[in-house]
Write an enzyme that holds these catalytic residues in place. Structure first.
Site, PDB file in Angstrom:
ATOM      1  N   CYS A  81       0.843  -1.198   0.000  1.00 58.54           N
ATOM      2  CA  CYS A  81       0.000   0.000   0.000  1.00 58.54           C
ATOM      3  C   CYS A  81       0.882   1.253   0.000  1.00 58.54           C
ATOM      4  O   CYS A  81       1.649   1.460  -0.928  1.00 58.54           O
ATOM      5  CB  CYS A  81      -0.995  -0.018   1.150  1.00 58.54           C
ATOM      6  SG  CYS A  81      -2.335   1.194   0.925  1.00 58.54           S
ATOM      7  N   HIS A 190      -3.841  -4.643  -0.416  1.00 55.06           N
ATOM      8  CA  HIS A 190      -3.441  -5.207   0.866  1.00 55.06           C
ATOM      9  C   HIS A 190      -3.511  -6.729   0.823  1.00 55.06           C
ATOM     10  O   HIS A 190      -4.605  -7.295   0.951  1.00 55.06           O
ATOM     11  CB  HIS A 190      -4.363  -4.704   1.978  1.00 55.06           C
ATOM     12  CG  HIS A 190      -4.174  -3.270   2.345  1.00 55.06           C
ATOM     13  ND1 HIS A 190      -3.252  -2.862   3.294  1.00 55.06           N
ATOM     14  CD2 HIS A 190      -4.779  -2.152   1.894  1.00 55.06           C
ATOM     15  CE1 HIS A 190      -3.306  -1.549   3.413  1.00 55.06           C
ATOM     16  NE2 HIS A 190      -4.223  -1.089   2.568  1.00 55.06           N
ATOM     17  N   GLU A 192      -2.694  -8.685   3.151  1.00 60.31           N
ATOM     18  CA  GLU A 192      -3.134  -9.129   4.481  1.00 60.31           C
ATOM     19  C   GLU A 192      -4.636  -8.998   4.679  1.00 60.31           C
ATOM     20  O   GLU A 192      -5.193  -9.555   5.633  1.00 60.31           O
ATOM     21  CB  GLU A 192      -2.377  -8.353   5.566  1.00 60.31           C
ATOM     22  CG  GLU A 192      -2.832  -6.936   5.812  1.00 60.31           C
ATOM     23  CD  GLU A 192      -2.303  -5.927   4.798  1.00 60.31           C
ATOM     24  OE1 GLU A 192      -2.533  -4.720   4.996  1.00 60.31           O
ATOM     25  OE2 GLU A 192      -1.682  -6.342   3.789  1.00 60.31           O
TER      26      GLU A 192
END
Length: 209
Positions: A81, A190, A192
């Site tokens: 990001c 992202h 994650e």
């Protein structure tokens, strides 16, 4: 098991990155310690918030030096990001201009889109022979949260090395979603927060360490 450091420079989102990397099979440490960051198999540079604030935090812990030293030794680095955005030369947000790390030429700027932020799931278009997206279906989706991005790729193809692999997506207009450039990789989305697709991408990165 690959040893990975998540660089702590006050950018937030550290624990989410740590947990995602652990799910992908890494031995993870969150720290700003230079020795640990240099000796790890892989370094992850996360980032949330404003470009200028992230750069201030990175410079405060000497993170730009760690990134440069790792890349000089062909040691893998992954930006996520805003951690991807600060790898470029500069960022312009709300008329605030800030210098980036400068590993790649280009400017991070506001997307031209009717709806911002770009928040939610989106497909990406990786090039052939990609490492990060290996084994994934063409319609695989990843989770984005941002209003600023790199809208044009400015790096000239190197004469003696393979050119960077640039992955694109679109929200209002095309923008860079990921880059793979030797030891330096980065994603605007992202991993994650991207469920199984994000875990698969991180496993692909770890397998290449």
């Amino acid at each position: 098991m690959a040893r990975v450091v998540v660089l702590d420079y006050g950018s937030g989102n550290l624990r989410s990155a740590e947990r995602a990397l652990e799910r992908a099979g890494a031995d993870v440490e969150v720290t700003s310690d230079h020795r640990a960051a240099l000796e790890a198999d892989g370094l992850v540079v996360p980032g949330v918030g404003a470009f200028s604030a992230c750069m201030d935090g990175l410079l405060a812990v000497g993170g730009e030096k760690v990134i440069d030293r790792r890349l000089a030794g062909d040691r893998p680095v992954l930006g996520i990001c805003v951690g991807m955005q600060i790898l470029f030369e500069r960022g312009v947000e709300h008329e605030v201009k800030a210098e980036g790390v400068g590993q790649w030429p280009g400017t991070v700027e506001r997307l031209h889109a009717d709806v911002l932020p770009h928040m939610g799931w989106n497909e990406v278009a990786p090039p052939e022979d990609t490492t990060l997206f290996a084994g994934m279906a063409a319609d695989t989706r990843f989770y984005f949260v941002h209003s600023f991005a790199v809208r044009t790729w400015e790096m000239e193809p190197p004469e003696t090395l393979p050119p960077p692999q640039v992955t694109w997506t679109e929200h209002g207009e095309p923008f860079v979603a990921a880059v793979e450039n030797g030891a330096l990789s980065a994603t605007q989305f992202h991993p994650e927060k991207s469920g199984e697709a994000g875990t698969r991408l991180l496993r692909n990165w770890l397998a290449a360490l």
